[in-house]
Design an enzyme around this catalytic site. Structure first.
Site, PDB file in Angstrom:
ATOM      1  N   GLY A 192       2.853  -1.261   4.271  1.00 24.74           N
ATOM      2  CA  GLY A 192       2.839   0.157   3.936  1.00 24.74           C
ATOM      3  C   GLY A 192       4.243   0.659   3.661  1.00 24.74           C
ATOM      4  O   GLY A 192       4.787   0.505   2.567  1.00 24.74           O
ATOM      5  N   GLY A 193       4.878   1.219   4.694  1.00 22.99           N
ATOM      6  CA  GLY A 193       6.180   1.872   4.530  1.00 22.99           C
ATOM      7  C   GLY A 193       7.216   1.036   3.798  1.00 22.99           C
ATOM      8  O   GLY A 193       7.915   1.538   2.898  1.00 22.99           O
ATOM      9  N   GLU A 200      -5.167  -5.394  10.645  1.00 27.66           N
ATOM     10  CA  GLU A 200      -4.196  -4.315  10.818  1.00 27.66           C
ATOM     11  C   GLU A 200      -4.502  -3.557  12.112  1.00 27.66           C
ATOM     12  O   GLU A 200      -5.356  -2.651  12.115  1.00 27.66           O
ATOM     13  CB  GLU A 200      -4.267  -3.340   9.643  1.00 27.66           C
ATOM     14  CG  GLU A 200      -3.950  -3.957   8.311  1.00 27.66           C
ATOM     15  CD  GLU A 200      -3.360  -2.925   7.346  1.00 27.66           C
ATOM     16  OE1 GLU A 200      -2.230  -3.138   6.906  1.00 27.66           O
ATOM     17  OE2 GLU A 200      -4.017  -1.908   7.080  1.00 27.66           O
ATOM     18  N   HIS A 204      -9.412   0.633   5.161  1.00 25.92           N
ATOM     19  CA  HIS A 204      -8.120   0.874   5.814  1.00 25.92           C
ATOM     20  C   HIS A 204      -8.350   1.788   7.014  1.00 25.92           C
ATOM     21  O   HIS A 204      -9.209   2.664   6.982  1.00 25.92           O
ATOM     22  CB  HIS A 204      -7.146   1.518   4.811  1.00 25.92           C
ATOM     23  CG  HIS A 204      -5.740   1.549   5.322  1.00 25.92           C
ATOM     24  ND1 HIS A 204      -5.309   2.483   6.232  1.00 25.92           N
ATOM     25  CD2 HIS A 204      -4.684   0.746   5.071  1.00 25.92           C
ATOM     26  CE1 HIS A 204      -4.037   2.247   6.517  1.00 25.92           C
ATOM     27  NE2 HIS A 204      -3.626   1.202   5.827  1.00 25.92           N
ATOM     28  N   GLU A 239      -6.842   4.255   7.996  1.00 22.31           N
ATOM     29  CA  GLU A 239      -6.714   5.685   7.690  1.00 22.31           C
ATOM     30  C   GLU A 239      -7.997   6.214   7.067  1.00 22.31           C
ATOM     31  O   GLU A 239      -8.207   7.435   7.008  1.00 22.31           O
ATOM     32  CB  GLU A 239      -5.479   5.910   6.795  1.00 22.31           C
ATOM     33  CG  GLU A 239      -4.205   5.749   7.618  1.00 22.31           C
ATOM     34  CD  GLU A 239      -3.000   5.247   6.856  1.00 22.31           C
ATOM     35  OE1 GLU A 239      -2.992   5.316   5.615  1.00 22.31           O
ATOM     36  OE2 GLU A 239      -2.048   4.772   7.516  1.00 22.31           O
ATOM     37  N   ASN A 268       0.871  -1.182   0.000  1.00 18.27           N
ATOM     38  CA  ASN A 268       0.000   0.000   0.000  1.00 18.27           C
ATOM     39  C   ASN A 268       0.904   1.228   0.000  1.00 18.27           C
ATOM     40  O   ASN A 268       1.494   1.556   1.032  1.00 18.27           O
ATOM     41  CB  ASN A 268      -0.894  -0.033   1.253  1.00 18.27           C
ATOM     42  CG  ASN A 268      -1.716   1.227   1.404  1.00 18.27           C
ATOM     43  OD1 ASN A 268      -1.827   2.034   0.474  1.00 18.27           O
ATOM     44  ND2 ASN A 268      -2.307   1.408   2.580  1.00 18.27           N
ATOM     45  N   TRP A 269       1.011   1.870  -1.158  1.00 21.30           N
ATOM     46  CA  TRP A 269       1.930   3.013  -1.277  1.00 21.30           C
ATOM     47  C   TRP A 269       1.356   4.275  -0.631  1.00 21.30           C
ATOM     48  O   TRP A 269       2.041   5.268  -0.502  1.00 21.30           O
ATOM     49  CB  TRP A 269       2.249   3.282  -2.741  1.00 21.30           C
ATOM     50  CG  TRP A 269       3.015   2.186  -3.435  1.00 21.30           C
ATOM     51  CD1 TRP A 269       3.395   0.972  -2.914  1.00 21.30           C
ATOM     52  CD2 TRP A 269       3.493   2.192  -4.789  1.00 21.30           C
ATOM     53  NE1 TRP A 269       4.078   0.241  -3.860  1.00 21.30           N
ATOM     54  CE2 TRP A 269       4.145   0.958  -5.014  1.00 21.30           C
ATOM     55  CE3 TRP A 269       3.417   3.114  -5.839  1.00 21.30           C
ATOM     56  CZ2 TRP A 269       4.737   0.639  -6.246  1.00 21.30           C
ATOM     57  CZ3 TRP A 269       4.002   2.797  -7.061  1.00 21.30           C
ATOM     58  CH2 TRP A 269       4.658   1.573  -7.258  1.00 21.30           C
ATOM     59  N   LYS A 270       0.083   4.235  -0.293  1.00 24.67           N
ATOM     60  CA  LYS A 270      -0.602   5.408   0.295  1.00 24.67           C
ATOM     61  C   LYS A 270      -0.404   6.637  -0.590  1.00 24.67           C
ATOM     62  O   LYS A 270      -0.288   6.505  -1.804  1.00 24.67           O
ATOM     63  CB  LYS A 270      -0.127   5.637   1.726  1.00 24.67           C
ATOM     64  CG  LYS A 270      -0.157   4.376   2.586  1.00 24.67           C
ATOM     65  CD  LYS A 270      -0.007   4.662   4.032  1.00 24.67           C
ATOM     66  CE  LYS A 270       0.144   3.360   4.783  1.00 24.67           C
ATOM     67  NZ  LYS A 270       0.035   3.513   6.206  1.00 24.67           N
TER      68      LYS A 270
END
Ligand code: PEP
Length: 243
Positions: free
Chosen positions: A226-227, A167, A97, A99, A11-13
């Site tokens: 993610g990161g 998550e 997600h 977020e 997930n590159w966000k």
């Protein structure tokens, strides 16, 4: 127990301009020529779906969206429908997600509607669930996740239309992870509530160092990253840790 191939999704966000995304996708597509045991997916920002899709076309890396609107089209400024994602080359979309649940106030009902939208468009929904730090500290993690599943997973879910991502909110982007026993406990609780062939990913500060131990767990069918998905070598190292 049915065979569940592991699945590693990035997930590159909201990261990367075109040159960054294309470079990252090129690096990953090159690495993905090597042997790997898992399915691979990248979810770039919407602006990069087309250029990244061109780079990974013909590779073993699939393309996904990070969110979708529940409606197929209409007056929803700034939103993207599941049909549009499909039209841009996506096979999957992340819904729910944290977020979006916590940052954008999305409810279980919203996420259920988005999951149905994904299915309507022929996409696999990667549906995220997870407790906050306060909920975990109150001993409510299993209840919270069970409630999210009950409220957001529509009837008729199947292994080829739904993936669950556990998550914990407090583990996302923090470098913190639950204990291996805690991950195993929540995944087992999720397993009891969904069709047995449905894959359950763990997400929250997965990195090349902790991936092997997490991915070795029986009910962990992959990772949502993610990161560490923003570096091709790190994402690949996580994929290499899959069994
Ligand atoms: C995520 O955003 O889904 C995620 C798991 O992020 P990170 O790996 O950075 O914790």
């Amino acid at each position: 127990m049915p065979e569940r191939k592991q699945f590693v999704a990035g997930n590159w966000k909201m990261n990367g301009r075109r040159a960054d995304g294309v470079g990252l996708a090129r690096g990953l597509a090159r690495l993905a020529n090597g042997a790997h045991a898992c399915d691979l997916l990248v979810c770039p920002p919407a602006t990069l779906l087309l250029p990244v899709g061109e780079v990974i076309a013909g590779s073993s890396v699939a393309l996904g969206g990070q969110d979708c609107h529940a409606s197929p089209a209409g007056a929803f400024t700034g939103s993207i429908s599941a049909e549009m994602l499909r039209d841009s080359g996506c096979s999957h979309v992340i819904v729910g997600h944290s977020e979006r649940r916590h940052g954008c106030g999305e409810s279980d009902a919203d996420i259920r509607a988005k999951t149905l939208a994904a299915w309507r468009a022929g996409l696999v929904a990667i549906l995220c669930v997870g407790e906050t730090r306060a909920e975990r500290e109150a001993g409510r993690a299993v209840d919270v996740v069970a409630g999210q599943l009950a409220g957001s997973v529509p009837e008729g879910a199947a292994a080829d239309t739904l993936i669950i991502a556990y998550e914990p909110v407090w583990a996302i982007g923090t470098g913190l992870t639950p204990t291996i026993a805690d991950i195993a406990q929540i995944h087992a609780a999720i397993r009891d509530r969904i069709p047995s062939a449905t894959r359950i990913l763990y997400g929250g500060s997965v990195n090349p160092k902790n991936a092997a131990e997490i991915l070795a767990l029986a009910d962990v069918d992959g990772a949502l990253v993610g990161g560490a998905s923003l570096k091709a070598e790190d994402f690949w190292a996580i994929a290499q840790a899959s069994r």
